[in-house]
Design an enzyme around this catalytic site. Sequence first.
Site, PDB file in Angstrom:
ATOM      1  N   GLY A  40       0.822  -1.208   0.000  1.00  9.14           N
ATOM      2  CA  GLY A  40       0.000   0.000   0.000  1.00  9.14           C
ATOM      3  C   GLY A  40       0.852   1.252   0.000  1.00  9.14           C
ATOM      4  N   GLY A  94       2.328   4.726   1.222  1.00  6.96           N
ATOM      5  CA  GLY A  94       2.600   5.300   2.530  1.00  6.96           C
ATOM      6  C   GLY A  94       3.915   4.851   3.122  1.00  6.96           C
ATOM      7  CB  SER A  95       5.810   6.389   5.895  1.00  7.52           C
ATOM      8  OG  SER A  95       5.746   7.689   5.370  1.00  7.52           O
ATOM      9  CD  GLU A 143      -3.644   1.145  -4.948  1.00  4.98           C
ATOM     10  OE1 GLU A 143      -4.677   0.488  -4.817  1.00  4.98           O
ATOM     11  OE2 GLU A 143      -3.203   1.882  -4.053  1.00  4.98           O
ATOM     12  CG  ASN A 145      -5.029   9.402   3.794  1.00  7.29           C
ATOM     13  OD1 ASN A 145      -5.117  10.595   4.068  1.00  7.29           O
ATOM     14  ND2 ASN A 145      -4.029   8.655   4.195  1.00  7.29           N
ATOM     15  N   GLY A 166      -6.777   1.005  -2.508  1.00 10.50           N
ATOM     16  CA  GLY A 166      -6.839  -0.325  -3.101  1.00 10.50           C
ATOM     17  C   GLY A 166      -6.778  -1.443  -2.086  1.00 10.50           C
ATOM     18  CE  LYS A 216      -2.290  12.077  16.455  1.00  8.40           C
ATOM     19  NZ  LYS A 216      -1.867  13.177  15.628  1.00  8.40           N
TER      20      LYS A 216
END
Lengths: 504, 504
Positions: B263, B265-266, B288, B378, B382, B402
Site C-alpha cells: 500500500g 505510505g511510509s 498499485e 484518506n 486499493g 501519538k
Amino acid sequence: MSLERIRLASLHNKVISAQQAAELIKDGMTVGMSGFTRAGEAKAVPQALAQRAKQHPLKINLITGASLGNDLDKQLTEAGVLARRMPFQVDTTLRRAINNGEVMFVDQHLSETVEQMRNKQLKRPDIAVIEAIAISKDGHIIPTTSVGNSASFAIFADQVIVEINTAVSEELEGLHDIYIPTYRPTRTPVPLTKVDDRIGTTAIVIDPAKIVGIVFNDTLDSPSTVTPPDEETQGIANHLINFFEDEVAAGRLPKNLGPLQAGIGSIANAVLSGFQHSSFEDLVMYSEVLQDCTFELIDAGKMKFASGCSMTLSQKYGDRVFGNLAHYKDKFILRPQEISNHPELVRRLGIIGINTALEFDIYGNVNSTHVCGTKMMNGIGGSGDFARNAHLAIFVTKSIAKGGAISSVVPMVSHVDHNEHDVDILVTEIGLADLRGLAPRERAKVIIENCVHPAYREELQSYYDRACKIGGHTPHILREALQWHINLEENGHMLATKPEAKSA
Amino acid sequence: MSLERIRLASLHNKVISAQQAAELIKDGMTVGMSGFTRAGEAKAVPQALAQRAKQHPLKINLITGASLGNDLDKQLTEAGVLARRMPFQVDTTLRRAINNGEVMFVDQHLSETVEQMRNKQLKRPDIAVIEAIAISKDGHIIPTTSVGNSASFAIFADQVIVEINTAVSEELEGLHDIYIPTYRPTRTPVPLTKVDDRIGTTAIVIDPAKIVGIVFNDTLDSPSTVTPPDEETQGIANHLINFFEDEVAAGRLPKNLGPLQAGIGSIANAVLSGFQHSSFEDLVMYSEVLQDCTFELIDAGKMKFASGCSMTLSQKYGDRVFGNLAHYKDKFILRPQEISNHPELVRRLGIIGINTALEFDIYGNVNSTHVCGTKMMNGIGGSGDFARNAHLAIFVTKSIAKGGAISSVVPMVSHVDHNEHDVDILVTEIGLADLRGLAPRERAKVIIENCVHPAYREELQSYYDRACKIGGHTPHILREALQWHINLEENGHMLATKPEAKSA
C-alpha cells in the site's frame, strides 16, 4: 446394497459398514465431508461416528461445504465430536456450543476454504467422506445433490470414504461440472464466460486406490425449511422488481437483468419467488444454492438456466424436480462452491447478488452473522464472495423483528460483514435505498427515509441529526452508537420505551 | 510549447491556454482527471480552474485515479470548486472540508470506479483532463507517471483536454499497458497470467476528434513524502521476513514469495524496503503504486519486475529512475488501476497484499480510514481490492501512536474496512499474529500476545477475559467496546490513566 452402483468392480470388496467406516476416523483428525446447505451430506458415517463417540470419545476438525442436514451437526455436537467446525452451520445445538466457546467455529467465505487448503494455509483433510450416487467405471465419484467442497476434499485427502445413497436416482449423473483451478504460479483463467458453460468433468477424478471404504445409505436430504412468502417478503420483492425495471429502462441492466444470485433462506427465496409476477424473461442464475424459487421460476417459464453448487428443496419441490428430472436436467448444473462463488467469475459475469442482512446501519454497513455483535447465527456463507465482486450487491431484510422489539436498521451495526464500500442496495418491506455513488451522509438520508420502520424512524433521525452536529465524514455519537443493542440485551427491546407503544 | 509532442499534425490547432481549457469546464459537470497518488495529474488546468472559480464560482464532481499532487486538492477546495470528490484523497484542507460535510466524498475501492461508469452506475465524466507525454500519430494519448483511471475517463468523456507535460521525458513511451475489459454479457477473461505480461496498448486509444484542447505544462509531480524507515518499521519488516521464511520452509510459499503488493505510505514502503536485507531473490510486484522501495529492491538485485498503475517517488529516487530510464525500463510497467487492482488477477496471481491499518481489534477487524469511527483520513484506496482476494492479506501498523496516547490494537474497531473474514496476518513492531484458520477467541489470544504494546496489554486482556464471561462466538462487552475511542475523544488518550505512566 446395490453393487451395480460401484461400476469399477475391483472396488466391490471395499464395501464396509458405517460403523467400520467410522472407525477409520481417528481422534484429532481433520475430516472433510460432503454437504452444502442440507444437501448431499454423507449420512451414515457421521451418524455412526456420533454413536461411536458416546462409547469412545474423540474430537475431530470437521470441514464441510456448508451446513449439514439430518440433524448431523446436532448429533455430532451432542456426542462431543466437534473440536473445530468450518465454514458454515445452521444448527441450534451447534450454535449454542459455538457461542459457549466449546466448538471453535471458523466462519469463512465459502469460496476460500479449498483455496486455502490448496495453498496449505489450512490443514488438508486426513480423510474425506463423500456422498455419491455411484462410482464410475474409472473409480471416480459422482456426487449427489451438492458438489460443495467435495471434489477438493477427495483430491486432498489421503483416504476417501464414499457413501453411496441409493435413495437418489442415478439420473443425476451428468448434472455436475467439476472444475479445479490449477496451481499458482501457472494458474490460467477459469474458462467460464456464460452461466451454462460446461468447463469440467461430470465426476470427481481421484485415484480409486485412495478409496478405503464404501458405505451405502438410503436416507434423503432433509427438506428445506424455508417459510412461504408473506406480505413483507412480497413487499421487498416488489421494491426490487420496480428497481430492476428502472435499471433496465435506464440502460443500466439488460432485459434479462443478467445472472442472479440469491442467498440461502426464506427471505431471499421468497423475494426471488416474487419475480414470477414480474415482466422479466429469460432470467438466469449463477448462484450458490438452488432453492424452490429457482424451479418455481423455471416452471413459470421465467428462468432459462441456473448454475449452483447444491440444491436445497422443500418436500414439494424435491418431489417435483427429482420426479421429473428429465424435464429439468438441461436447465441447471452443479459446480464446486469455489467455482459457483469465484471472485473472478462474479466480477466477469456481472452478478446481481441478493443476500439477507441481519441488520444494517444508516451508513450501509451490513451485519449478516452476529446477534448483538457477539452471538453467531449461521455464518457469512457466500454473501461476501458475491457482494464484494458483484455488479450489484443487494441486501434484504424485514425492517423489524421479534414483533417490533428489534429494528433491522440501527445507528451502527454491532458487527460488520459487508462494509459501506461493498453494499449497493438495501431493501426492506418499507422501501429501497440505492447507495451507489453516495457519500455517507447522503446514504443516511436515503436509508432513514426509505428503509426504516416508522416506529424507529424518529429515533434514528434524531441520532443522525445529533451526530451531524459533532461532525465527521461518517457522523456518529460513540457513546450512543451501540445503545440500541445494549437496550436489547438488557431490556429485550431496542428503544428505551417499547416501540409498539409508539407505532401507529 | 513543443508541437513535436503532438504527433498528429491536425491537432496542432487545438493548443489553447490553461485558462481557455478551464473555461470548458462548466458548473455542475462531472470531471475525470488523471492522477494517482500524486503522480501524473493534470496540473495547469485544475490550477486555472481554481483561479477562475475565485472570480466566477462553480461546483464540479471531481473524479480522479487517487490523490492529486501539487496541492491541487487544496487549491480546488479553497476555491470552493468541489461539490463531490472520489475515490481517494490525502489533502489536509480537503479532508477538513469532507469531515465538515462540505464536500461529499465517496470512498471507493479503486478497482471499481470505472467499472461502475462502464455500467452507467456512476455518472460518466462530461469532460476528461489527462496528462500526457505526447499525442501519438494516431491521436492517442500517451500517459505520464500514472495510468490510474485516465484511459477509461478519456474513453467515456465526450470532450478530452490533454495536458502535455514537457518536463517528463518522452522516453516513458512504451512503459504503459492499457487494457480495457470488454462489456458484459460477452466479457472474456483478462488475459494476464504473469506479472510481466503485456496485454494492451502503449497509448490510450480514443477518437482524436474528442480532443477539444491541448495545454502544455512543465511542472513535475510532487515528490513523495514518505518518511524513512525507523526502528519500528524495520521491526515490522523483520517479523514479516521471518514469517515469509517460515512459509517458504513449510512449502506454503514459493522461494520468491509470489507477487507482492504494498500500500501507499511510509510504513508499507519502509517494510518492503526492509526486504533488501532478506534472503529472498527474484521478487516481483503486482501492486498499485510503485514507491521508492520498488526501485530500491530493483537496485539491490532483489526484485526482477514490478507492475503498478503509478510511480510515486521521492526527489532522490525520481532523479535516479527518470535519469536512468533506459536501465529501468524493462523492469516495470504501468497499467490502469482497474487492472492493477483487479479481483480476478489478485486471486489468480495469488498476491501477497501488505497494507497499512489505522487500527485493528482483538478479533482481526481492520479500520483503514476513520479516526474514532467518524473522521476520514484518506480513504480505503486499493487495500480492499487486494485484501479480499489475496493469497495473503497482511495489515501492518505501529502498535501505538501519538506518543502512546493511542493503541492501534483496540477492543472493537470504530469502523470496519476489512473484516475478520478477510484478514490473514497482523503485524506491529511488537510481533506478528497469524490468524489463518482461527476462530475469534483464538485470534484474540494471538493478537493480544503478539501485537499489542505492553502499555495496553493488561487492559486489553482484562477486556477480553471479562467479555468471555458474558460469552458469544465473538465475546464483547457492548457498553465498553468503544470506550477507548470515547476516552480518546474526551481526554486525548485511550485509557483512563495515561498509558505512559504505566509503561516500563
